[in-house]
Design a protein around this motif. Structure first.
Motif, PDB file in Angstrom:
ATOM      1  N   VAL A 181       0.006   4.311   7.875  1.00 12.42           N
ATOM      2  CA  VAL A 181       0.209   3.209   6.935  1.00 12.42           C
ATOM      3  C   VAL A 181      -1.155   2.797   6.374  1.00 12.42           C
ATOM      4  CG1 VAL A 181       1.112   0.887   6.615  1.00 12.42           C
ATOM      5  CG2 VAL A 181       2.218   2.449   8.246  1.00 12.42           C
ATOM      6  N   PHE A 182      -1.292   2.878   5.052  1.00  9.07           N
ATOM      7  CA  PHE A 182      -2.534   2.517   4.360  1.00  9.07           C
ATOM      8  C   PHE A 182      -2.331   1.188   3.636  1.00  9.07           C
ATOM      9  CE2 PHE A 182      -2.864   6.998   4.992  1.00  9.07           C
ATOM     10  CZ  PHE A 182      -4.214   7.281   5.096  1.00  9.07           C
ATOM     11  N   HIS A 183      -3.210   0.219   3.917  1.00  6.27           N
ATOM     12  CA  HIS A 183      -3.195  -1.053   3.195  1.00  6.27           C
ATOM     13  C   HIS A 183      -4.090  -0.933   1.970  1.00  6.27           C
ATOM     14  CE1 HIS A 183      -3.751  -5.369   2.358  1.00  6.27           C
ATOM     15  NE2 HIS A 183      -2.583  -5.529   2.978  1.00  6.27           N
ATOM     16  N   ALA A 184      -3.750  -1.657   0.922  1.00  7.94           N
ATOM     17  CA  ALA A 184      -4.487  -1.536  -0.342  1.00  7.94           C
ATOM     18  C   ALA A 184      -5.952  -1.913  -0.182  1.00  7.94           C
ATOM     19  CB  ALA A 184      -3.825  -2.404  -1.409  1.00  7.94           C
ATOM     20  N   THR A 185      -6.268  -2.861   0.684  1.00  9.81           N
ATOM     21  CA  THR A 185      -7.664  -3.324   0.840  1.00  9.81           C
ATOM     22  C   THR A 185      -8.231  -3.033   2.224  1.00  9.81           C
ATOM     23  OG1 THR A 185      -6.855  -5.521   1.485  1.00  9.81           O
ATOM     24  CG2 THR A 185      -7.336  -5.150  -0.855  1.00  9.81           C
ATOM     25  N   GLU A 186      -7.409  -2.947   3.249  1.00  7.24           N
ATOM     26  CA  GLU A 186      -7.891  -2.793   4.621  1.00  7.24           C
ATOM     27  C   GLU A 186      -7.943  -1.339   5.088  1.00  7.24           C
ATOM     28  OE1 GLU A 186      -5.533  -5.229   7.134  1.00  7.24           O
ATOM     29  OE2 GLU A 186      -5.795  -7.038   5.919  1.00  7.24           O
ATOM     30  N   GLY A 187      -7.429  -0.421   4.287  1.00  9.48           N
ATOM     31  CA  GLY A 187      -7.417   0.979   4.696  1.00  9.48           C
ATOM     32  C   GLY A 187      -6.268   1.282   5.637  1.00  9.48           C
ATOM     33  N   VAL A 188      -6.492   2.210   6.583  1.00  9.63           N
ATOM     34  CA  VAL A 188      -5.433   2.596   7.530  1.00  9.63           C
ATOM     35  C   VAL A 188      -5.254   1.468   8.532  1.00  9.63           C
ATOM     36  CG1 VAL A 188      -4.636   4.337   9.147  1.00  9.63           C
ATOM     37  CG2 VAL A 188      -6.092   5.012   7.245  1.00  9.63           C
ATOM     38  N   THR A 189      -4.059   0.917   8.597  1.00  7.63           N
ATOM     39  CA  THR A 189      -3.801  -0.225   9.474  1.00  7.63           C
ATOM     40  C   THR A 189      -2.986   0.133  10.702  1.00  7.63           C
ATOM     41  OG1 THR A 189      -1.846  -0.782   8.148  1.00  7.63           O
ATOM     42  CG2 THR A 189      -3.936  -1.851   7.543  1.00  7.63           C
ATOM     43  N   SER A 190      -2.138   1.149  10.619  1.00  7.21           N
ATOM     44  CA  SER A 190      -1.322   1.502  11.786  1.00  7.21           C
ATOM     45  C   SER A 190      -0.898   2.957  11.728  1.00  7.21           C
ATOM     46  CB  SER A 190      -0.083   0.597  11.876  1.00  7.21           C
ATOM     47  OG  SER A 190       0.747   0.787  10.739  1.00  7.21           O
ATOM     48  N   ARG A 191      -0.594   3.469  12.895  1.00 11.38           N
ATOM     49  CA  ARG A 191      -0.102   4.849  13.038  1.00 11.38           C
ATOM     50  C   ARG A 191       1.163   4.803  13.871  1.00 11.38           C
ATOM     51  NH1 ARG A 191      -1.186   9.000  17.067  1.00 11.38           N
ATOM     52  NH2 ARG A 191      -0.804  11.068  16.186  1.00 11.38           N
ATOM     53  N   ILE A 192       2.192   5.508  13.385  1.00  8.84           N
ATOM     54  CA  ILE A 192       3.491   5.521  14.061  1.00  8.84           C
ATOM     55  C   ILE A 192       3.868   6.973  14.335  1.00  8.84           C
ATOM     56  CG2 ILE A 192       5.910   4.840  13.933  1.00  8.84           C
ATOM     57  CD1 ILE A 192       5.107   2.796  11.790  1.00  8.84           C
ATOM     58  N   HIS A 193       4.221   7.259  15.576  1.00 10.16           N
ATOM     59  CA  HIS A 193       4.699   8.600  15.922  1.00 10.16           C
ATOM     60  C   HIS A 193       6.113   8.489  16.471  1.00 10.16           C
ATOM     61  CE1 HIS A 193       5.353  12.210  18.416  1.00 10.16           C
ATOM     62  NE2 HIS A 193       4.659  12.806  17.464  1.00 10.16           N
ATOM     63  N   ALA A 194       6.977   9.419  16.013  1.00  7.13           N
ATOM     64  CA  ALA A 194       8.369   9.426  16.465  1.00  7.13           C
ATOM     65  C   ALA A 194       8.817  10.854  16.708  1.00  7.13           C
ATOM     66  CB  ALA A 194       9.273   8.752  15.434  1.00  7.13           C
ATOM     67  N   GLU A 195       9.687  11.017  17.690  1.00  8.40           N
ATOM     68  CA  GLU A 195      10.238  12.346  17.948  1.00  8.40           C
ATOM     69  C   GLU A 195      11.212  12.769  16.857  1.00  8.40           C
ATOM     70  OE1 GLU A 195       9.390  14.427  20.300  1.00  8.40           O
ATOM     71  OE2 GLU A 195       7.897  13.013  21.072  1.00  8.40           O
ATOM     72  N   ARG A 196      11.854  11.783  16.228  1.00  2.00           N
ATOM     73  CA  ARG A 196      12.892  12.087  15.244  1.00  2.00           C
ATOM     74  C   ARG A 196      12.927  10.977  14.208  1.00  2.00           C
ATOM     75  NH1 ARG A 196      18.560  11.181  14.870  1.00  2.00           N
ATOM     76  NH2 ARG A 196      19.750  12.994  14.105  1.00  2.00           N
ATOM     77  N   ALA A 197      13.083  11.362  12.932  1.00  2.74           N
ATOM     78  CA  ALA A 197      13.174  10.386  11.842  1.00  2.74           C
ATOM     79  C   ALA A 197      14.308  10.797  10.912  1.00  2.74           C
ATOM     80  CB  ALA A 197      11.870  10.300  11.067  1.00  2.74           C
TER      81      ALA A 197
ATOM     82  N   LEU B   7      -4.148   0.030  14.439  1.00  2.00           N
ATOM     83  CA  LEU B   7      -5.519   0.510  14.282  1.00  2.00           C
ATOM     84  C   LEU B   7      -6.504  -0.606  13.968  1.00  2.00           C
ATOM     85  CD1 LEU B   7      -4.835   3.821  12.311  1.00  2.00           C
ATOM     86  CD2 LEU B   7      -4.999   3.459  14.777  1.00  2.00           C
ATOM     87  N   SER B   8      -6.015  -1.809  13.726  1.00  4.48           N
ATOM     88  CA  SER B   8      -6.911  -2.946  13.505  1.00  4.48           C
ATOM     89  C   SER B   8      -7.366  -3.568  14.820  1.00  4.48           C
ATOM     90  CB  SER B   8      -6.215  -4.013  12.644  1.00  4.48           C
ATOM     91  OG  SER B   8      -5.826  -3.462  11.401  1.00  4.48           O
ATOM     92  N   ALA B   9      -6.682  -3.223  15.918  1.00  3.95           N
ATOM     93  CA  ALA B   9      -7.021  -3.784  17.225  1.00  3.95           C
ATOM     94  C   ALA B   9      -8.292  -3.130  17.771  1.00  3.95           C
ATOM     95  CB  ALA B   9      -5.860  -3.586  18.189  1.00  3.95           C
ATOM     96  N   PRO B  10      -9.015  -3.818  18.679  1.00  4.93           N
ATOM     97  CA  PRO B  10     -10.234  -3.231  19.264  1.00  4.93           C
ATOM     98  C   PRO B  10      -9.956  -1.933  20.016  1.00  4.93           C
ATOM     99  CG  PRO B  10     -10.141  -5.594  19.663  1.00  4.93           C
ATOM    100  CD  PRO B  10      -8.811  -5.210  19.085  1.00  4.93           C
ATOM    101  N   ASN B  11      -8.811  -1.880  20.753  1.00  2.52           N
ATOM    102  CA  ASN B  11      -8.439  -0.676  21.503  1.00  2.52           C
ATOM    103  C   ASN B  11      -7.005  -0.307  21.135  1.00  2.52           C
ATOM    104  OD1 ASN B  11      -7.871   1.367  23.317  1.00  2.52           O
ATOM    105  ND2 ASN B  11      -8.975   0.387  25.013  1.00  2.52           N
TER     106      ASN B  11
ATOM    107  N   GLY C   3       0.822  -1.212   0.000  1.00  2.00           N
ATOM    108  CA  GLY C   3       0.000   0.000   0.000  1.00  2.00           C
ATOM    109  C   GLY C   3       0.848   1.250   0.000  1.00  2.00           C
ATOM    110  N   GLN C   4       0.410   2.260   0.768  1.00  2.00           N
ATOM    111  CA  GLN C   4       1.107   3.526   0.825  1.00  2.00           C
ATOM    112  C   GLN C   4       1.231   3.991   2.271  1.00  2.00           C
ATOM    113  OE1 GLN C   4      -0.581   6.539  -1.677  1.00  2.00           O
ATOM    114  NE2 GLN C   4      -0.056   5.492  -3.572  1.00  2.00           N
ATOM    115  N   THR C   5       2.227   4.868   2.478  1.00  2.00           N
ATOM    116  CA  THR C   5       2.437   5.467   3.788  1.00  2.00           C
ATOM    117  C   THR C   5       2.494   6.973   3.623  1.00  2.00           C
ATOM    118  OG1 THR C   5       3.689   3.544   4.568  1.00  2.00           O
ATOM    119  CG2 THR C   5       3.946   5.601   5.798  1.00  2.00           C
ATOM    120  N   VAL C   6       1.679   7.670   4.400  1.00  2.00           N
ATOM    121  CA  VAL C   6       1.675   9.133   4.417  1.00  2.00           C
ATOM    122  C   VAL C   6       2.444   9.587   5.646  1.00  2.00           C
ATOM    123  CG1 VAL C   6       0.249  11.207   4.569  1.00  2.00           C
ATOM    124  CG2 VAL C   6      -0.496   9.278   3.169  1.00  2.00           C
ATOM    125  N   ILE C   7       3.393  10.493   5.442  1.00  2.00           N
ATOM    126  CA  ILE C   7       4.270  10.963   6.509  1.00  2.00           C
ATOM    127  C   ILE C   7       4.028  12.446   6.720  1.00  2.00           C
ATOM    128  CG2 ILE C   7       6.663  11.131   7.288  1.00  2.00           C
ATOM    129  CD1 ILE C   7       7.334   8.942   5.205  1.00  2.00           C
TER     130      ILE C   7
END
Length: 364
Positions: A182-198, A215-219, A159-163
């Motif tokens: 992180v966007f999956h081609a079929t599942e949509g947004v699957t995870s979010r990552i935050h970092a102080e420095r990249a 983001l696929s988890a219940p909480n 898929g794609q990742t928007v930064i």
């Protein structure tokens, strides 16, 4: 006023004629170049013509000073060959005073030329980049600058990742307060990552002080994970990031001041953009100076001969000034000399040189 209007008409007609010749040459040469570049792809002749037409405004805009100088040289040599210059001098008319009104007309026309051609070049450059990316099956812009920071986009097999980064260093390789979606081609947004420095390294982003939400988890907040370091694969390079948002030619003159402010707020260097802004503003003065210089170098008494030498000197002077203008632009963009001096120094020097030559011609 009759002589002044006559000179303005002659310069305008000569400019249109020379422009037509150069536009035809540029179009044919660019078509040959496009066919060479895209020889391995299934591209029709209509697409080649379209790409060349989109590239044409930028090419002509770059050589417009030389075109105007050649047009003015043609008028000056024609005056000398037909002895119009001798007749004007015999009536007691001063050549420096005669060219004041045409110079003002060229200055006003140059301002209109920049006002029309600059947005046209910007829009055609963006469209050319979009079409050539489609032809080559490459993604378009991967970076964008906004009031809230820097936005990047990268793709992989899934898929794609928007930064999004609040702050960035001038090289585009170090981001702070950064978020990866992180966007999956079929599942949509699957995870979010935050970092102080990249930090962008060859082949991956090196993240520090990382928090990852699934983001696929219940909480997602309860299942979030923390780590001191995380590597995220990427195909981005510093050159590709800078080329995506820093193409000054694709930004209209009216939008440049705001873009410069936004770029500096995001943490990027805007020296190249400041240089482009001042170069565009100084272009009418440069065009007026080149027109006067071409007239000063080409007008002479026909009995003195050496018309070919004068034409050669005028052409060489035009190429020399064209080279010096580009050289000054490079020095300004690299910070070697102040931007104001790099952009405005040569146009005013050309104008004063032309006036000096005309005054010296008048004393003979």
């Amino acid at each position: 006023m009759i002589l002044e209007r006559y000179l303005i008409r002659r310069i305008a007609a000569s400019f249109l004629m020379v422009s037509g010749i150069f536009l035809s040459m540029l179009l044919l040469l660019d078509m040959v170049e496009q066919m060479r570049r895209l020889s391995g792809r299934n591209v029709g002749f209509e697409q080649i013509i379209r790409l060349s037409a989109l590239n044409l405004p930028e090419g002509f805009y770059e050589i417009a000073p030389l075109v105007l100088m050649l047009a003015a040289m043609w008028v000056g040599l024609s005056w000398s060959r037909s002895s119009e210059f001798v007749v004007i001098r015999a009536t007691g008319r001063s050549v420096p005073r005669l060219v004041i009104l045409p110079a003002c007309a060229v200055l006003l026309a140059s301002i209109g030329f920049v006002a029309v051609m600059n947005p046209l070049v910007a829009s055609s450059s963006r469209e050319y980049s979009r079409v050539i990316a489609e032809v080559r099956d490459r993604p378009t812009d991967v970076a964008a600058i906004g009031a809230d920071g820097l936005w990047l986009r990268q793709a992989d097999t899934l898929g794609q990742t928007v930064i999004h980064a609040r702050h960035a260093e001038a090289t585009g390789t170090l981001l702070r307060d950064v978020t990866f979606l992180v966007f999956h081609a079929t599942e949509g947004v699957t995870s979010r990552i935050h970092a102080e420095r990249a930090m962008l390294n060859p082949g991956n982003w090196q993240l520090e002080a990382v928090k990852v939400w699934n983001l696929s988890a219940p909480n997602p907040e309860q299942s979030a994970e923390f780590s001191e370091r995380l590597d995220v694969p990427t195909e981005l390079t510093p050159e590709r990031i800078r080329d995506s948002f820093a193409q000054v030619r694709a930004i209209p003159l009216a939008q440049l001041p705001g873009f410069i402010a936004t770029l500096e707020r995001a943490g990027f260097a805007a020296l190249e953009h400041r240089m482009r802004l001042n170069m565009e503003l100084a272009l009418p003065v440069m065009l007026t100076g080149l027109m006067l210089l071409a007239l000063a170098l080409s007008i002479h008494h026909m009995r003195a001969g050496s018309a070919g030498v004068r034409a050669l000197v005028t052409i060489l002077a035009g190429f020399a000034l064209f080279f010096l203008r580009n050289f000054a632009q490079v020095l300004g963009e690299s910070g070697q000399i102040p931007v104001i001096l790099a952009a405005w120094g040569l146009p005013f020097a050309t104008l004063l040189l032309a006036i000096g030559i005309m005054l010296n011609l008048e004393e003979r």
